[in-house]
Enzyme design. Structure first.
Site, PDB file in Angstrom:
ATOM      1  CG  HIS A 116      -1.779  -1.169   1.361  1.00  0.00           C
ATOM      2  ND1 HIS A 116      -2.742  -1.498   0.430  1.00  0.00           N
ATOM      3  CD2 HIS A 116      -1.836  -2.138   2.310  1.00  0.00           C
ATOM      4  CE1 HIS A 116      -3.346  -2.611   0.811  1.00  0.00           C
ATOM      5  NE2 HIS A 116      -2.815  -3.021   1.936  1.00  0.00           N
ATOM      6  CG  HIS A 142       2.902   5.519   5.907  1.00  0.00           C
ATOM      7  ND1 HIS A 142       2.594   5.336   7.239  1.00  0.00           N
ATOM      8  CD2 HIS A 142       1.852   6.204   5.389  1.00  0.00           C
ATOM      9  CE1 HIS A 142       1.412   5.860   7.494  1.00  0.00           C
ATOM     10  NE2 HIS A 142       0.943   6.401   6.384  1.00  0.00           N
ATOM     11  CG  HIS A 144      -0.520   8.586   1.998  1.00  0.00           C
ATOM     12  ND1 HIS A 144      -1.311   7.468   1.871  1.00  0.00           N
ATOM     13  CD2 HIS A 144      -0.197   8.670   3.304  1.00  0.00           C
ATOM     14  CE1 HIS A 144      -1.474   6.914   3.063  1.00  0.00           C
ATOM     15  NE2 HIS A 144      -0.806   7.627   3.960  1.00  0.00           N
ATOM     16  CG  HIS A 161       0.486  10.175   6.943  1.00  0.00           C
ATOM     17  ND1 HIS A 161      -0.535   9.500   6.321  1.00  0.00           N
ATOM     18  CD2 HIS A 161       0.219  11.500   6.806  1.00  0.00           C
ATOM     19  CE1 HIS A 161      -1.385  10.388   5.826  1.00  0.00           C
ATOM     20  NE2 HIS A 161      -0.941  11.599   6.092  1.00  0.00           N
ATOM     21  CB  THR A 228      -5.809   7.937   5.774  1.00  0.00           C
ATOM     22  OG1 THR A 228      -4.478   7.442   5.588  1.00  0.00           O
ATOM     23  CG2 THR A 228      -5.783   9.228   6.567  1.00  0.00           C
ATOM     24  CB  THR A 229      -5.090   2.473   5.463  1.00  0.00           C
ATOM     25  OG1 THR A 229      -4.492   2.370   6.754  1.00  0.00           O
ATOM     26  CG2 THR A 229      -4.199   3.284   4.545  1.00  0.00           C
TER      27      THR A 229
HETATM   28 ZN   LIG Z   1      -0.806   7.409   5.963  1.00  0.00          ZN
END
Ligand SMILES: [Zn+2]
Length: 279
Positions: A116, A142, A144, A161, A228-229
């Site tokens: 992801h 991580h 995005h 993040h 957010t996941t």
């Molecule tokens: Zn994130």
């Protein structure tokens, strides 16, 4: 045949359970028994992550996350979901909110592609933030692409993040927007190791000074949100720094080649407050 079928079913269940705890979750993707200095070579998680059962497009995309699993319900019917559009007209100066304190230092880290995003696990407990007197220890960070939060309706090129957890299990995420600009050398070592495919956790040589990944100005906007996941768990303390950092177009396109779009669209802010530490 029947026995094989059952075996297959339990394997599928195992895959589901392991994948469920990855992504934007506060826990590193490796088991807690993994050595902090040498990631286990026989880490089974990296293998099962090849079949993530949620994604950023199509039938398993963000609009459907809430329907995919019972445990993902908050993704569809939550009331304090992230990310959000941060509009300046909605920002309120708080008289009591103290600026975020960030205590990041030189740290051994490891890197993985969890299917992801590219995630960097920071095993050392010496990296932490303090939010109004509560200490939250860094677990992982991580990326995005494009950004998840919007500023006045606009996405940035990327978003970083930093995911933290307090001793009592509360989660705090520090979000940093990334805009196209100058090459950012603080990320060179991570970028030279970006794992193209779903991968096992691999240690980066030496130590990384995590403080160098942040902008100078730590003024921020805070609000109550969620992961957010999936499973989109709520009661997450969100802090989004107002000052973005820069990366070159080349650095951004290197990440985009791996993840053309791994952002969740903005969610309704509703009655939630966006507070700043400006006086
Ligand atoms: Zn994130």
């Amino acid at each position: 045949m029947k026995k094989n079928w059952k075996g297959c079913l339990s394997s599928t269940l195992a895959i589901f359970l392991v994948v469920w705890v990855t992504g934007c979750n506060p826990q590193p993707a490796t088991s807690s028994s993994t050595s902090t200095s040498a990631p286990a070579a026989n880490n089974v998680h990296a293998v099962v992550q090849k079949t993530p059962h949620w994604s950023y497009e199509g039938d398993e995309g963000p609009e459907h996350w809430g329907e995919l699993e019972k445990d993902f319900a908050a993704c569809g019917n939550g009331h304090e979901q992230s990310p959000v559009n941060i509009e300046h007209t909605r920002m309120e100066a708080s008289q009591t909110q103290q600026p975020i304190q960030v205590h990041y230092a030189n740290t051994k880290v490891s890197i993985l592609n969890n299917g992801h995003t590219v995630q960097i696990n920071a095993a050392s407990p010496s990296n932490y933030i303090v939010l109004d007197g509560t200490k939250f220890t860094l677990k992982q960070f991580h990326f995005h692409h494009p950004s998840e939060h919007q500023i006045d309706g606009k996405n940035a090129d990327m978003e970083l993040h930093f995911v933290h957890q307090s001793d009592n299990g509360s989660t705090a995420v520090l979000g940093v927007l990334i805009q196209g600009g100058k090459e950012n050398k603080a990320f060179s070592r991570i970028w030279s190791k970006l794992p193209k495919d779903v991968s096992q956790e691999e240690a980066l040589e030496g130590e990384l000074n995590l403080a160098t990944l942040l902008p100078k100005d730590l003024h921020s906007v805070r609000y109550n949100g969620s992961l957010t996941t999936p499973p989109c768990t709520e009661h997450v303390n969100w802090t989004v720094l107002e000052q973005p950092i820069e990366m070159s177009a080349d650095q951004i396109s290197q990440f985009a080649a791996l993840f053309p779009d791994n952002h969740r669209p903005v969610q309704q802010l509703g009655a939630r407050k966006l507070t700043t530490d400006h006086q």
